[in-house]
Design a protein around this motif. Structure first.
Motif, mmCIF file in Angstrom:
data_model
loop_
_atom_site.group_PDB
_atom_site.id
_atom_site.type_symbol
_atom_site.label_atom_id
_atom_site.label_comp_id
_atom_site.label_asym_id
_atom_site.label_seq_id
_atom_site.Cartn_x
_atom_site.Cartn_y
_atom_site.Cartn_z
ATOM 1 N N ASP A 184 53.645 44.080 43.463
ATOM 2 C CA ASP A 184 53.378 42.649 43.325
ATOM 3 C C ASP A 184 53.624 42.245 41.877
ATOM 4 O OD1 ASP A 184 52.631 40.041 44.029
ATOM 5 O OD2 ASP A 184 50.995 40.775 45.305
ATOM 6 N N SER A 219 53.292 33.663 40.515
ATOM 7 C CA SER A 219 53.633 34.882 41.241
ATOM 8 C C SER A 219 54.937 34.624 41.983
ATOM 9 C CB SER A 219 52.509 35.263 42.208
ATOM 10 O OG SER A 219 52.750 36.530 42.796
ATOM 11 N N GLU A 221 56.429 34.346 45.947
ATOM 12 C CA GLU A 221 56.108 34.241 47.372
ATOM 13 C C GLU A 221 57.414 34.128 48.146
ATOM 14 O OE1 GLU A 221 53.150 34.554 48.554
ATOM 15 O OE2 GLU A 221 51.989 34.394 46.693
ATOM 16 N N VAL A 228 50.170 29.911 40.893
ATOM 17 C CA VAL A 228 48.964 30.372 41.577
ATOM 18 C C VAL A 228 47.729 29.639 41.084
ATOM 19 C CG1 VAL A 228 47.478 32.377 42.039
ATOM 20 C CG2 VAL A 228 49.974 32.647 41.990
ATOM 21 N N LEU A 244 42.920 38.374 40.028
ATOM 22 C CA LEU A 244 44.023 38.184 40.971
ATOM 23 C C LEU A 244 44.668 39.519 41.346
ATOM 24 C CD1 LEU A 244 45.630 35.014 39.386
ATOM 25 C CD2 LEU A 244 44.557 35.136 41.645
ATOM 26 N N MET A 245 44.815 40.416 40.366
ATOM 27 C CA MET A 245 45.396 41.728 40.665
ATOM 28 C C MET A 245 44.525 42.496 41.642
ATOM 29 S SD MET A 245 46.631 42.559 36.776
ATOM 30 C CE MET A 245 46.707 44.330 37.012
ATOM 31 N N GLU A 247 42.486 41.172 43.786
ATOM 32 C CA GLU A 247 42.589 40.447 45.060
ATOM 33 C C GLU A 247 43.850 40.827 45.815
ATOM 34 O OE1 GLU A 247 43.320 35.944 45.415
ATOM 35 O OE2 GLU A 247 41.134 36.129 45.309
ATOM 36 N N ARG A 248 44.933 41.094 45.079
ATOM 37 C CA ARG A 248 46.199 41.480 45.708
ATOM 38 C C ARG A 248 46.260 42.976 46.054
ATOM 39 N NH1 ARG A 248 50.685 37.879 44.650
ATOM 40 N NH2 ARG A 248 49.820 35.780 44.862
ATOM 41 N N TRP A 250 45.743 45.798 43.863
ATOM 42 C CA TRP A 250 46.315 46.698 42.861
ATOM 43 C C TRP A 250 45.773 48.110 43.036
ATOM 44 C CZ3 TRP A 250 44.300 47.264 37.251
ATOM 45 C CH2 TRP A 250 45.120 48.126 36.523
ATOM 46 N N THR A 304 50.609 48.173 44.973
ATOM 47 C CA THR A 304 49.468 47.767 45.792
ATOM 48 C C THR A 304 49.042 48.899 46.709
ATOM 49 O OG1 THR A 304 50.991 46.765 47.387
ATOM 50 C CG2 THR A 304 50.041 45.321 45.722
#
Length: 306
Positions: A184, A219, A221, A228, A244-245, A247-248, A250, A304
Motif C-alpha cells: 500500500d 493514497s 485507489e 484521504v 492510517l498505516m 488501518e490498512r 501494515w 500489508t
C-alpha cells in the motif's frame, strides 16, 4: 549479449538508481544472472522537456518548475521502451511501470513489447502495471530481488534455484505482482504548485491548503491518486500516517520512505523514528516523484498483512 538470464526494467517512477540496484545484486550473488535498468519519464516546464535520468540536475528542475506557468510530465516513448527491450542483456524481461491510471507508461511499454517480439520472437517480455508510484515499487523490488532474507526463505538461493531451472522470468514476475498486490502507499504533501499547474488539483484548493499550513495525506485507489485526509502541522500528520498505516494492515516488517527536499527528509526521519520495524529505507526522490510531491513531500510504501 551477455549471459544474464533476466532483465528487470522500471520507469523512473521507481526512485532506485540503476547503479545501486546492480551493485546490490552483485553483493548478494545475483549480479551474474539479473540486470536492472530504468527508462526515464520526462518533466515538462513551459514546453521544455527534462529527462528524468541519472544526469538530471534536480535542484535546477525544481527551480524551473516553480517559475514555470505550466508544468506537467510525459511518459517514456514507445521507442524508448523498444530500445531498452532490444538492448537488454537477456532475452527474458520483466518491466514494471507507474500506474496506468496516472500515466501512459504502461501502454507505451505494452506497445513496445509487441514491437520487440515481432522483430525477435525469442524474447519473453512481461509488463506489470504497478497501480502505484514510488516507494511501493521499491518495496516490491527489494522484497523480491534485493533482500538477503525474507522470513524463512533465502532470496538469493531461491532465485538462483529458479535460474538453474530456467524459471526466473516466471518466478520474479509472479512474486513482483503478488508483492505489489499486498502493498500500500500513502503520500504527504505540503506544497501543491505543480499539482495545480498540471491540472491535477483545483487552484483554489491548493491556495487554501498552502495558506492554512495544511498537509494533505493521499493514497492510491484503483490506480488513481486520491486524497484521504488532511492534518495541520507535521506532528499531527505523522500521527495520522501511523494510524492510517495500521488501518490498512501494515505488516510492520519493512517501510520505504521517499522524500523530496530538506523538509521531506526531516519528515521521513520523524516517521522512521516512531517505527519499530526491522527494516526502514529512506530514499531521495528522483525527478518525477520530486516534481509531484515537491519540497517537503514524502511517499510511503509498505507491505500489508496476508
Amino acid at each position: 549479449m551477455s549471459n544474464k538470464q533476466l532483465t528487470v526494467i522500471c520507469d523512473s517512477s521507481c526512485n532506485f538508481m540503476d547503479s545501486d540496484v546492480n551493485r546490490r545484486l552483485s553483493e548478494i550473488g545475483l549480479g551474474n544472472v539479473i540486470h536492472y535498468e530504468s527508462v526515464p519519464l520526462s518533466i515538462v516546464c513551459d514546453n521544455i522537456d527534462t529527462v528524468d535520468d541519472a544526469s538530471l540536475d534536480l535542484t535546477a528542475l525544481m527551480e524551473r518548475s516553480k517559475k514555470a506557468k505550466r508544468t506537467g510530465t510525459s511518459c517514456p516513448s514507445v521507442g524508448s521502451f523498444v530500445s531498452a527491450f532490444q538492448s537488454a542483456p537477456s532475452k527474458d524481461i520483466v518491466c514494471v511501470t507507474i500506474s496506468s491510471g496516472v500515466s501512459g507508461s504502461y501502454q507505451a511499454a505494452e506497445t513496445a513489447r509487441d514491437i520487440a517480439l515481432s522483430s525477435d520472437p525469442t524474447h519473453r517480455i512481461i509488463v506489470i502495471d504497478s497501480a502505484v508510484a514510488g516507494a511501493p515499487i521499491e518495496y516490491a523490488i527489494d522484497r523480491v530481488l534485493l533482500c538477503d532474507g525474507n522470513g524463512d526463505e533465502n532470496i538469493p538461493m531461491s532465485l538462483m534455484g529458479a535460474a538453474k531451472r530456467n524459471e526466473l522470468l516466471e518466478v520474479v514476475s509472479s512474486r513482483l505482482t503478488d508483492t505489489l498486490n499486498h502493498s500500500d502507499v500513502f503520500f504527504r504533501l505540503s506544497s501543491f504548485g505543480n499539482l495545480v499547474k498540471s491540472g491535477r488539483l483545483p487552484r483554489i484548493v491548493g491556495t487554501l491548503a498552502s495558506g492554512l499550513n495544511i498537509r494533505i495525506i493521499g493514497s492510491a485507489e484503483d490506480g488513481h491518486l486520491s486524497m484521504v485526509t488532511k492534518a495541520k502541522g507535521d506532528k499531527r500528520t505523522v500521527r495520522e500516517l501511523y494510524r492510517l498505516m495500521a488501518e490498512r494492515g501494515w505488516d510492520e516488517q519493512r517501510l520505504f520512505i521517499d522524500y523530496s527536499g530538506e523538509e521531506g527528509r526531516k519528515i521521513a526521519d520523524m516517521i522512521a523514528s516512531g517505527c519499530a520495524c526491522a527494516k526502514i529505507n529512506i530514499i531521495p526522490c528522483r525527478g518525477l516523484c520530486s516534481y509531484y510531491v515537491e519540497d517537503g513531500g514524502v511517499i510511503i510504501g509498505f507491505g500489508t498483512k496476508r
